[in-house]
Design a protein around this motif. Structure first.
Motif, PDB file in Angstrom:
ATOM      1  N   UNK A   1       0.837  -1.200   0.000  1.00  0.00           N
ATOM      2  CA  UNK A   1       0.000   0.000   0.000  1.00  0.00           C
ATOM      3  C   UNK A   1       0.871   1.249   0.000  1.00  0.00           C
ATOM      4  N   UNK A   2       0.239   2.367  -0.338  1.00  0.00           N
ATOM      5  CA  UNK A   2       0.979   3.626  -0.370  1.00  0.00           C
ATOM      6  C   UNK A   2       1.430   4.039   1.017  1.00  0.00           C
TER       7      UNK A   2
ATOM      8  N   UNK B   1      -1.561   7.494   6.970  1.00  0.00           N
ATOM      9  CA  UNK B   1      -2.615   6.533   6.631  1.00  0.00           C
ATOM     10  C   UNK B   1      -3.683   7.186   5.763  1.00  0.00           C
ATOM     11  N   UNK B   2      -4.039   8.437   6.078  1.00  0.00           N
ATOM     12  CA  UNK B   2      -5.029   9.146   5.265  1.00  0.00           C
ATOM     13  C   UNK B   2      -4.500   9.385   3.856  1.00  0.00           C
ATOM     14  N   UNK B   3      -3.256   9.822   3.751  1.00  0.00           N
ATOM     15  CA  UNK B   3      -2.637  10.029   2.434  1.00  0.00           C
ATOM     16  C   UNK B   3      -2.528   8.709   1.680  1.00  0.00           C
ATOM     17  N   UNK B   4      -2.179   7.652   2.392  1.00  0.00           N
ATOM     18  CA  UNK B   4      -2.062   6.333   1.770  1.00  0.00           C
ATOM     19  C   UNK B   4      -3.380   5.843   1.222  1.00  0.00           C
ATOM     20  N   UNK B   5      -4.483   6.017   2.005  1.00  0.00           N
ATOM     21  CA  UNK B   5      -5.804   5.618   1.539  1.00  0.00           C
ATOM     22  C   UNK B   5      -6.204   6.395   0.299  1.00  0.00           C
ATOM     23  N   UNK B   6      -5.954   7.705   0.315  1.00  0.00           N
ATOM     24  CA  UNK B   6      -6.285   8.540  -0.840  1.00  0.00           C
ATOM     25  C   UNK B   6      -5.483   8.112  -2.066  1.00  0.00           C
ATOM     26  N   UNK B   7      -4.221   7.829  -1.865  1.00  0.00           N
ATOM     27  CA  UNK B   7      -3.367   7.408  -2.990  1.00  0.00           C
ATOM     28  C   UNK B   7      -3.813   6.058  -3.534  1.00  0.00           C
TER      29      UNK B   7
END
Length: 115
Positions: A2-3, A28-34
């Motif tokens: 994951x990102x 985690x928020x940036x990773x989910x968005x990516x």
């Protein structure tokens, strides 16, 4: 991978210690968005190819004048679109074999058509 994992690997381990609640939440928020963006991009790329299209099949069917059959699966609809695309090549032997292949026909003894 994951990102979030990718971005976390870029940072020193001291940035993501036990006290780094805010940094972890942000990553985690940036990773989910990516991850969501990557999924959306891949889905949109798939719609450019009739063999992979799902929600864009209506556009292909409208463009080629294909009437929608009730209960048709995406796979059947994709095959109809691909066959219609290939049919525009004219009635040459190679084009006929191409259309037959779109419907899954494998001509083994088609020496007349293949010449």
């Amino acid at each position: 991978m994951s990102w979030y994992d990718i971005m976390a690997s870029w940072l020193p381990s001291s940035f993501l210690g036990a006290d780094a609640v805010t940094q972890k939440a942000f990553l985690k928020a940036c990773g989910r968005q990516s991850d969501d963006l990557e999924t959306a991009i891949l889905d949109n790329q798939n719609q450019l190819f009739a063999q992979l299209a799902t929600w864009a099949l209506n556009n292909y069917e409208e463009e080629y004048g294909i009437k929608l059959v009730d209960g048709a699966t995406d796979s059947a609809r994709q095959n109809n679109v691909v066959a219609k695309m290939r049919a525009g090549q004219g009635a040459t032997p190679a084009a006929l074999l191409n259309v037959l292949a779109a419907y899954g026909c494998k001509c083994r003894n088609c020496q007349i058509l293949s010449t």
